[in-house]
Design an enzyme around this catalytic site. Structure first.
Site, PDB file in Angstrom:
ATOM      1  N   HIS A 177       5.416  -3.112  -5.414  1.00 45.88           N
ATOM      2  CA  HIS A 177       4.589  -4.294  -5.170  1.00 45.88           C
ATOM      3  C   HIS A 177       3.985  -4.235  -3.784  1.00 45.88           C
ATOM      4  O   HIS A 177       4.636  -3.813  -2.829  1.00 45.88           O
ATOM      5  CB  HIS A 177       5.383  -5.593  -5.358  1.00 45.88           C
ATOM      6  CG  HIS A 177       6.674  -5.639  -4.619  1.00 45.88           C
ATOM      7  ND1 HIS A 177       7.817  -4.992  -5.060  1.00 45.88           N
ATOM      8  CD2 HIS A 177       7.019  -6.237  -3.451  1.00 45.88           C
ATOM      9  CE1 HIS A 177       8.804  -5.206  -4.206  1.00 45.88           C
ATOM     10  NE2 HIS A 177       8.346  -5.944  -3.214  1.00 45.88           N
TER      11      HIS A 177
ATOM     12  N   GLY B 287      13.311  -3.111   3.690  1.00 44.90           N
ATOM     13  CA  GLY B 287      13.394  -4.514   3.285  1.00 44.90           C
ATOM     14  C   GLY B 287      13.015  -4.767   1.841  1.00 44.90           C
ATOM     15  O   GLY B 287      12.747  -5.908   1.459  1.00 44.90           O
ATOM     16  N   GLN B 288      13.016  -3.716   1.019  1.00 39.69           N
ATOM     17  CA  GLN B 288      12.659  -3.903  -0.394  1.00 39.69           C
ATOM     18  C   GLN B 288      13.812  -4.538  -1.151  1.00 39.69           C
ATOM     19  O   GLN B 288      14.944  -4.040  -1.098  1.00 39.69           O
ATOM     20  CB  GLN B 288      12.289  -2.551  -1.027  1.00 39.69           C
ATOM     21  CG  GLN B 288      11.806  -2.691  -2.471  1.00 39.69           C
ATOM     22  CD  GLN B 288      11.400  -1.354  -3.089  1.00 39.69           C
ATOM     23  OE1 GLN B 288      11.553  -0.299  -2.474  1.00 39.69           O
ATOM     24  NE2 GLN B 288      10.890  -1.398  -4.296  1.00 39.69           N
TER      25      GLN B 288
END
Ligand code: AMP
Ligand code: ZN
Length: 114
Positions: free
Chosen positions: A100, A93-94
C-alpha cells in the site's frame, strides 16, 4: 488473493472501506486512523506482501503512483503538495502485509519522519 488479508477482504468487498477511487487494478480508500487531513491508501487489487515482494519488472509501483496523483487532484491536495510513503517491513513501520502507498496531504509535512 489472500483469504486472511484485510486489504484483500476490501478488494472482495467482504468489508467495505471508505473508497475514494477504484478501477480494475487499484483501490484507494481513506485510512481508518488518518495522520493528516487527507490520508488515503493506494493498493493493488492483486495481493503483494510489500515492496520487497514486487516481482522484478512489474509496473505496479508506477500504476500506484499514477492513481495517487489522480486521487490527490480529486481530493484537492495536488496544488499544495502531498507526501507518498511505502512502509516496508518491521523497521519500516509496515503493519498490514498487503502492498500500500500512503497518500498524505492537507497540511505541511515535517522531516525527518518518526
Ligand atoms: P502500514 O502501517 O504502513 O502497514 O499502514 C497500514 C495502514 O492501514 C495504517 O495507516 C492503518 O491505520 C490502516 N488501516 C488498518 N486497518 C484499516 C481499516 N480497517 N480501514 C482503513 N485503514 C486501515
Ligand atoms: Zn492482500
Amino acid at each position: 488473493m489472500s483469504l486472511d488479508c484485510l486489504f484483500c477482504k476490501f478488494v472482495r468487498k467482504e468489508i467495505q472501506p471508505n473508497i475514494a477511487y477504484e478501477d480494475d487494478e487499484v483501490m484507494v480508500f481513506h485510512d481508518i486512523h488518518p495522520q493528516a487531513p487527507i490520508h488515503a491508501l493506494v493498493i493493488p487489487k492483486k495481493h503483494i506482501d510489500s515492496v520487497t515482494a514486487i516481482p522484478s519488472g512489474d509496473p505496479i509501483v508506477s500504476t500506484l503512483i499514477d492513481r495517487a496523483v489522480k486521487v490527490a487532484a480529486k481530493l484537492g491536495i495536488a496544488q499544495e503538495g502531498f507526501r507518498l510513503v511505502f512502509n516496508n517491513g518491521h523497521n519500516g513501520g509496515q503493519t498490514v502485509a498487503h502492498l500500500h502507498l500512503h497518500l498524505l496531504g492537507g497540511r505541511a509535512m515535517t522531516w525527518p519522519p518518526g
